[in-house]
Write a protein that holds these residues in place. Structure first.
Motif: not given
Length: 256
Positions: A167, A171-176, A213, A245
């Motif tokens: 991974y 951005d998607s991982n940072r968000k969580h 996620e 990813d």
């Protein structure tokens, strides 16, 4: 018809030098970013991730704008050192008038404190500013930045090392991760959740959920407090071959 006026408020205007707005070397995007940054108080820290939240531009767009401002002399990265002289991170100085070319590169040897000439930020003691989270009140200085540095890369690297995944810090991982961090969880909590769910899910159908996620989602607190579950005969050190990813990238601190 009634005349609708903007509600009167204190200091609704921004005063700034027009040099940047008239500079043909800057794109309109960079000029807009410069205007936005110069509208902030002197102690407001221009952090890339917080700039993304303030506009429709994505992470890469804002990152490119920062690079353009640095290249043209309107922004410079200033090193932060602790009382013992140890390097602790960076903060950005923003200038109304561009620096001369010879002064635009980061001064990696500077141990001085104080406000850079014409700049909007100051170097402060006892904190690192690599990835600070800005407070919402622009009129306040973000104190105790140490507690607001989100170690995205360290958390993702730990997950990849533990589970054999690839991974990336996207951005998607940072968000969580950021959402849980803002709830008060810290690095050890993330590692504990990874360890517990790895021990419980490895070599089972649940192994596919060893991903950011799921692990760092809304059930994070439940996972953290769940009793340790170990299956008989399980090889704890056997990596999980997951679908990451993409290959892990090279993250340069200078561009963060």
């Amino acid at each position: 018809m009634a005349i609708i006026r903007v509600k009167k408020r204190e200091n609704p205007y921004v005063m700034m030098d027009k040099t940047g707005l008239k500079d043909p070397n800057l794109s309109f995007r960079a000029k807009g970013m410069l205007s936005y940054l110069l509208s902030k108080p002197d102690d407001w820290q221009p952090v890339l991730e917080e700039m993304v939240k303030a506009s429709k531009d994505g992470y890469d767009s804002v990152k490119s704008g920062f690079a353009e401002l640095r290249r043209c002399g309107y922004m410079k990265k200033i090193p932060i050192h602790g009382p013992d002289g140890k390097f602790m991170g960076w903060e950005r100085a923003v200038y109304e008038v561009p620096l001369p070319p010879e002064e635009r590169k980061p001064d990696r040897n500077s141990h001085k404190e104080g406000k850079p000439p014409g700049g909007k930020t100051t170097e402060r003691k006892n904190h690192s500013v690599e990835n600070p989270r800005l407070i919402n009140n622009d009129l306040l200085i973000n104190k105790d930045l140490n507690n607001n540095i989100v170690p995205f890369a360290e958390i993702i690297d730990y997950l990849n090392t533990k589970c054999g995944t690839k991974y990336r810090v996207i951005d998607s991982n940072r968000k969580h991760i950021r959402a849980r961090w803002e709830e008060g969880f810290r690095l050890d909590d993330f590692k504990t959740v990874i360890d517990k769910k790895y021990d419980e899910w490895v070599d089972t159908e649940q192994a596919k959920y060893l991903r950011p996620e799921t692990l760092f989602g809304t059930k994070f607190n439940s996972y953290l407090n769940h009793p340790v579950v170990k299956k008989a005969g399980k090889q704890n050190n056997k990596p999980v071959i997951g679908k990451g990813d993409a290959c892990a990238g090279d993250y340069s601190e200078y561009d963060r």
